[in-house]
Motif scaffolding. Structure first.
Motif, mmCIF file in Angstrom:
data_model
loop_
_atom_site.group_PDB
_atom_site.id
_atom_site.type_symbol
_atom_site.label_atom_id
_atom_site.label_comp_id
_atom_site.label_asym_id
_atom_site.label_seq_id
_atom_site.Cartn_x
_atom_site.Cartn_y
_atom_site.Cartn_z
ATOM 1 N N UNK A 124 -90.593 -32.259 1.997
ATOM 2 C CA UNK A 124 -91.594 -31.270 1.577
ATOM 3 C C UNK A 124 -90.953 -30.210 0.681
ATOM 4 N N UNK A 125 -89.787 -29.727 1.101
ATOM 5 C CA UNK A 125 -89.054 -28.734 0.313
ATOM 6 C C UNK A 125 -88.735 -29.286 -1.078
ATOM 7 N N UNK A 126 -88.278 -30.532 -1.138
ATOM 8 C CA UNK A 126 -87.929 -31.147 -2.424
ATOM 9 C C UNK A 126 -89.165 -31.357 -3.302
ATOM 10 N N UNK A 127 -90.298 -31.704 -2.701
ATOM 11 C CA UNK A 127 -91.538 -31.819 -3.479
ATOM 12 C C UNK A 127 -91.892 -30.479 -4.124
ATOM 13 N N UNK A 128 -91.782 -29.400 -3.354
ATOM 14 C CA UNK A 128 -92.059 -28.066 -3.883
ATOM 15 C C UNK A 128 -91.094 -27.729 -5.021
ATOM 16 N N UNK A 129 -89.811 -28.061 -4.837
ATOM 17 C CA UNK A 129 -88.803 -27.824 -5.872
ATOM 18 C C UNK A 129 -89.153 -28.581 -7.146
ATOM 19 N N UNK A 130 -89.561 -29.839 -7.003
ATOM 20 C CA UNK A 130 -89.922 -30.658 -8.166
ATOM 21 C C UNK A 130 -91.166 -30.141 -8.873
ATOM 22 N N UNK A 131 -92.072 -29.520 -8.132
ATOM 23 C CA UNK A 131 -93.261 -28.941 -8.748
ATOM 24 C C UNK A 131 -92.909 -27.718 -9.584
ATOM 25 N N UNK A 132 -91.880 -26.974 -9.169
ATOM 26 C CA UNK A 132 -91.482 -25.751 -9.865
ATOM 27 C C UNK A 132 -90.550 -26.011 -11.043
ATOM 28 N N UNK A 133 -89.674 -27.016 -10.906
ATOM 29 C CA UNK A 133 -88.614 -27.228 -11.894
ATOM 30 C C UNK A 133 -88.481 -28.707 -12.241
ATOM 31 N N UNK A 134 -87.922 -28.964 -13.406
ATOM 32 C CA UNK A 134 -87.649 -30.334 -13.844
ATOM 33 C C UNK A 134 -86.279 -30.749 -13.309
ATOM 34 N N UNK A 135 -86.272 -31.365 -12.140
ATOM 35 C CA UNK A 135 -85.021 -31.763 -11.492
ATOM 36 C C UNK A 135 -84.881 -33.284 -11.395
ATOM 37 N N UNK A 136 -85.732 -34.020 -12.110
ATOM 38 C CA UNK A 136 -85.713 -35.485 -12.027
ATOM 39 C C UNK A 136 -84.357 -36.061 -12.426
ATOM 40 N N UNK A 137 -83.701 -35.460 -13.413
ATOM 41 C CA UNK A 137 -82.415 -35.962 -13.894
ATOM 42 C C UNK A 137 -81.233 -35.183 -13.320
ATOM 43 N N UNK A 138 -81.484 -34.250 -12.420
ATOM 44 C CA UNK A 138 -80.427 -33.405 -11.862
ATOM 45 C C UNK A 138 -79.603 -34.164 -10.829
ATOM 46 N N UNK A 139 -78.328 -33.837 -10.780
ATOM 47 C CA UNK A 139 -77.446 -34.353 -9.746
ATOM 48 C C UNK A 139 -77.489 -33.366 -8.588
ATOM 49 N N UNK A 140 -77.881 -33.852 -7.397
ATOM 50 C CA UNK A 140 -77.985 -32.984 -6.223
ATOM 51 C C UNK A 140 -76.663 -32.968 -5.465
ATOM 52 N N UNK A 141 -76.214 -31.781 -5.128
ATOM 53 C CA UNK A 141 -74.983 -31.586 -4.376
ATOM 54 C C UNK A 141 -75.370 -31.174 -2.961
ATOM 55 N N UNK A 142 -75.090 -32.044 -1.989
ATOM 56 C CA UNK A 142 -75.443 -31.780 -0.593
ATOM 57 C C UNK A 142 -74.274 -32.159 0.306
ATOM 58 N N UNK A 143 -74.284 -31.616 1.518
ATOM 59 C CA UNK A 143 -73.264 -32.021 2.483
ATOM 60 C C UNK A 143 -73.738 -33.289 3.199
ATOM 61 N N UNK A 144 -73.080 -33.684 4.266
ATOM 62 C CA UNK A 144 -73.381 -34.937 4.940
ATOM 63 C C UNK A 144 -74.529 -34.901 5.907
ATOM 64 N N UNK A 145 -75.268 -33.820 5.998
ATOM 65 C CA UNK A 145 -76.371 -33.721 6.957
ATOM 66 C C UNK A 145 -77.425 -34.770 6.640
ATOM 67 N N UNK A 146 -77.820 -35.575 7.639
ATOM 68 C CA UNK A 146 -78.772 -36.664 7.395
ATOM 69 C C UNK A 146 -80.107 -36.189 6.806
ATOM 70 N N UNK A 147 -80.599 -35.035 7.236
ATOM 71 C CA UNK A 147 -81.878 -34.537 6.733
ATOM 72 C C UNK A 147 -81.790 -34.069 5.292
ATOM 73 N N UNK A 148 -80.571 -33.810 4.788
ATOM 74 C CA UNK A 148 -80.405 -33.430 3.386
ATOM 75 C C UNK A 148 -80.138 -34.652 2.502
ATOM 76 N N UNK A 149 -79.742 -35.748 3.084
ATOM 77 C CA UNK A 149 -79.443 -36.968 2.324
ATOM 78 C C UNK A 149 -80.701 -37.591 1.742
ATOM 79 N N UNK A 150 -81.846 -37.121 2.153
ATOM 80 C CA UNK A 150 -83.112 -37.669 1.672
ATOM 81 C C UNK A 150 -83.210 -37.589 0.157
#
Length: 150
Positions: A124-150
C-alpha cells in the motif's frame, strides 16, 4: 542540492500573498521560511527570529511554510529510493513509520505512519509512492526485512 540553490540569492521568489495580517514584517517572515527550508528546526528558527524581536510560536512559523506552499510534493523521478521503517511508541501503542528517501538529496519522497509492518501495508505504501512520484525505473535500497522485499 536543488533546495540550496533555491535559497541562494535574494528572496524575491518568495511570495507572501497568503498573509492576511501584518503581525510580522514580511522580510522576517521570508527569513524564517528560508531558515527552515535550509534545514533549521522550527524551534531554532523561532530562536533566530527572537533575535530580531519577533515573538512567534513554532506553529506560526510552520503555518507560514505550509501556506507559502514551497515544498514540492510530487513529481520526482529519482534514480535510487531508500526505503525503511522504524517503530515508534506512543504511550503503550506501537506504530511503524515507513519512509522513502532519495539518497542523493536526502529528500523525503513519501512517509506514512502505519499500525503494523506487513507485506500488505508495504505494498500500500509503495502504491502511494508510485502515485506521487515516477519510481518505475528507480533502484530501491532496502534491508533484508521480508515485508520490505516486496
Amino acid at each position: 542540492m536543488p533546495e540550496i540553490a533555491r535559497l541562494s540569492g535574494g528572496s524575491g521568489w518568495l511570495e507572501l500573498d497568503f498573509v492576511e495580517r501584518e503581525r510580522t514584517p514580511r522580510r522576517l517572515m521570508k527569513l524564517g521560511i528560508r531558515l527552515h527550508l535550509a534545514g533549521l528546526s522550527l524551534s531554532n528558527t523561532v530562536s533566530e527570529l527572537e533575535k530580531f524581536g519577533v515573538q512567534r510560536s513554532r506553529k506560526a512559523v510552520h503555518d507560514w511554510i505550509q501556506k507559502a506552499d514551497l515544498q514540492p510534493t510530487s513529481g520526482a523521478c529519482p534514480n535510487h529510493v531508500a526505503l525503511d521503517e522504524t517503530v515508534i511508541r506512543i504511550n503503550d501503542e506501537q506504530f511503524w513509520l515507513y519512509t522513502a528517501v532519495e539518497p542523493e538529496t536526502n529528500r523525503i519522497l513519501h512517509s506514512r505512519l502505519l499500525p503494523a509492518r506487513t507485506t500488505a501495508l508495504t505494498e500500500r505504501f509503495l502504491r502511494e509512492l508510485k502515485q506521487k512520484h515516477d519510481v518505475a525505473e528507480s533502484l530501491f535500497l532496502v534491508d533484508g526485512a521480508p515485508w520490505l522485499q516486496t
